[in-house]
Design an enzyme around this catalytic site. Structure first.
Site, PDB file in Angstrom:
ATOM      1  N   HIS A  50       0.821  -1.221   0.000  1.00 59.02           N
ATOM      2  CA  HIS A  50       0.000   0.000   0.000  1.00 59.02           C
ATOM      3  C   HIS A  50       0.857   1.274   0.000  1.00 59.02           C
ATOM      4  CE1 HIS A  50      -2.932   3.022   0.974  1.00 59.02           C
ATOM      5  NE2 HIS A  50      -2.452   3.163   2.195  1.00 59.02           N
ATOM      6  N   ASP A  81     -17.174  15.968 -26.718  1.00 61.94           N
ATOM      7  CA  ASP A  81     -15.823  15.719 -26.219  1.00 61.94           C
ATOM      8  C   ASP A  81     -15.707  14.338 -25.574  1.00 61.94           C
ATOM      9  OD1 ASP A  81     -17.433  16.301 -24.088  1.00 61.94           O
ATOM     10  OD2 ASP A  81     -15.986  17.602 -23.085  1.00 61.94           O
ATOM     11  N   GLU A  98       0.485   5.428  12.689  1.00 61.65           N
ATOM     12  CA  GLU A  98      -0.791   4.877  13.110  1.00 61.65           C
ATOM     13  C   GLU A  98      -0.688   3.387  13.428  1.00 61.65           C
ATOM     14  OE1 GLU A  98      -4.151   6.125  10.968  1.00 61.65           O
ATOM     15  OE2 GLU A  98      -5.299   5.334  12.666  1.00 61.65           O
ATOM     16  N   ASP A  99       0.033   2.658  12.610  1.00 62.13           N
ATOM     17  CA  ASP A  99      -0.027   1.191  12.683  1.00 62.13           C
ATOM     18  C   ASP A  99       1.188   0.520  13.308  1.00 62.13           C
ATOM     19  OD1 ASP A  99      -2.400   1.454  11.390  1.00 62.13           O
ATOM     20  OD2 ASP A  99      -1.602   1.023   9.398  1.00 62.13           O
ATOM     21  N   HIS A 111       3.652   6.818   5.446  1.00 63.90           N
ATOM     22  CA  HIS A 111       2.446   7.505   5.895  1.00 63.90           C
ATOM     23  C   HIS A 111       1.587   6.730   6.889  1.00 63.90           C
ATOM     24  CE1 HIS A 111       0.116   5.290   2.813  1.00 63.90           C
ATOM     25  NE2 HIS A 111      -0.922   5.559   3.568  1.00 63.90           N
TER      26      HIS A 111
HETATM   27 MN    MN Z   1      -2.838   4.593   3.938  1.00 63.71          MN
END
Ligand code: MN
Length: 480
Positions: free
Chosen positions: A49, A259, A77-78, A73
């Site tokens: 990811h 278009d 958090e993890d 990123h």
């Molecule tokens: Mn993420």
């Protein structure tokens, strides 16, 4: 889709920022070690990811810190790592970026709780401090949307609505069209699968049906430009599914969407854009009222291009878009495309560009300044920035963006507060109108002032849409 590996990312970074490679590699290994043992719902190792997120950022030519932050990123958090560790092992910028993205990720945009409103405000005003946080968040959201099939149906719909409400407008405002159109299509696919499928089929049919015509035109234009020694590249581009969906929902017929397919012609200079336009018009008859010059009249999100619809082979109507290679990069990736290593510190360069070139930035700062209450702030952003807009012209031809429902008063204050404070009427397309007159798309507006005017009246407060107008009128009334 084939699985990405570290080398794909490094090869991409090599192309525009070879000095950044070592740091990017370090960030990858760092994140991989931290996420070890974690899996995505798809069954892949978690690192896939952040790697994909970093890859999307590298496609946009993000600077080294942004790519590293993309890789890291989700570590705050993890995993067990702290912001200070990232600052120590990388630098403060990377740590701030990761921290900013982490804060945004905890938000739930679909509830109306006060705490949540405060957080939404944070994400939106985050742009005023470092727009790269939002760009990383957009890349994160894009990859999550690409892999949404592994989530529950409830989550799919919830994420798609949130994407349409928050992330699509943000992508639009920084001019990141490629991300915007993919996010729109993915959202539509989960929100209205049947409609999505139906339009996808139509699109394939039209593509198949027009293939011959477009290829002939492409070959013809190709040889014209080669003969004139104009360096160029031509691509066939299709409108995204959501774009077609929206037009059909507005009541347009499929045959009226000219278009749906277009030729995108990229050349090396502005002068050659106009030469190319001339060559195309002398070969294929243009429809007069479909010509648009966004080069000298850029969109408010800095999109630049010439658009012309012509009678192509078999008398089919074909839209052609002509722009420079540089403009194309900006049209695809928006704000980030302006940055290159030679310009210096990415954050400063991008914040400066944002302030100077993008109209929405000023409105955002204004709304943030005026609304103390989070609920009101979010409401105002939604109605002023994230809703339908109209575009009107000043007498000099500059384009001004206003929320739908805006009046000549909003226009006056948007230009200058003195103009609003001394306004007595306006001229809209050669007709004299009251200040309260509601503007429409493409109106040409001139404000009539009188230094002896009474100044703005209290009733005006109910007639205006924009925060700046409201604030200036209140200030004037208080001051008297
Ligand atoms: Mn993420």
């Amino acid at each position: 889709m084939k699985e990405l590996c570290l080398n794909d990312l490094l090869d991409l970074v090599e192309l525009y920022n070879p000095e950044g490679k070592e740091k990017v590699k370090k960030a990858y290994e760092y994140a991989e070690r931290l996420h070890k043992g974690q899996m995505r719902q798809s069954g892949e190792p978690y690192i896939s990811h952040p790697l994909n997120v970093a890859y999307i950022l590298a496609e946009m030519h993000g600077d080294t810190d942004t790519i590293c932050a993309g890789l890291l990123h989700d570590t705050l958090e993890d995993t067990i790592i702290k912001k200070e560790d990232i600052a120590h092992d990388f630098n403060q910028e990377v740590a701030n970026l990761v921290d900013g993205v982490t804060k945004i990720s905890k938000l739930n945009f679909s509830t109306k709780q006060d705490q949540n409103m405060a957080n939404i405000r944070k994400i939106i005003t985050g742009i005023t401090e470092d727009v790269r946080i939002i760009i990383i968040k957009l890349a994160d959201r894009l990859h999550n949307m690409r892999t949404l099939q592994f989530k529950s149906e409830f989550k799919q719909k919830e994420n798609s609505m949130e994407t349409m409400d928050i992330f699509v407008p943000l992508a639009y405002y920084i001019g990141a069209y490629r991300i915007k159109s993919e996010l729109e299509d993915l959202s539509l696919k989960y929100l209205y699968p049947d409609k999505y499928k139906r339009i996808e089929d139509i699109k394939l049919r039209v593509e198949d049906d027009s293939k011959h015509c477009l290829n002939e035109m492409l070959t013809t234009i190709n040889s014209i430009l080669t003969n004139q020694d104009i360096p160029h590249d031509i691509k066939v581009r299709t409108k995204n599914i959501y774009g077609i969906y929206k037009r059909l929902e507005q009541g347009h017929k499929l045959s009226d969407i000219h278009d749906l397919l277009s030729l995108k012609i990229m050349v090396d200079s502005i002068a050659n854009c106009y030469l190319t336009l001339g060559s195309i018009h002398s070969k294929y008859h243009p429809i007069n009222d479909k010509f648009k010059d966004y080069i000298y009249n850029p969109k408010t999100n800095m999109y630049q291009s010439l658009h012309t619809t012509v009678f192509g082979e078999d008398d089919r109507l074909v839209q052609t878009q002509i722009r420079t290679f540089e403009m194309d990069k900006i049209a695809s990736f928006g704000l980030t495309a302006y940055w290159d290593i030679k310009k210096g510190n990415a954050r400063d360069v991008m914040q400066e560009d944002l302030k100077q070139k993008y109209q929405f930035f000023k409105s955002l700062v204004e709304i943030n300044k005026v609304f103390g209450d989070n609920q009101e702030f979010v409401y105002q952003v939604k109605s002023e920035l994230f809703s339908d807009k109209i575009y009107v012209y000043t007498t000099k031809g500059d384009i001004i963006e206003l929320p739908k429902g805006a009046t000549a008063i909003d226009f006056a204050y948007k230009i200058h507060s003195d103009l609003g404070n001394t306004m007595i009427s306006a001229v809209v397309n050669d007709k004299v109108v009251d200040p309260e007159y509601e503007l429409r798309n493409k109106d040409r507006v001139r404000v009539i002032t009188d230094v002896l005017s009474y100044g703005p009246r209290e009733e005006w407060l109910d007639k205006v849409q924009t925060t700046k107008a409201k604030r200036k009128i209140r200030e004037f009334i208080k001051g008297n």
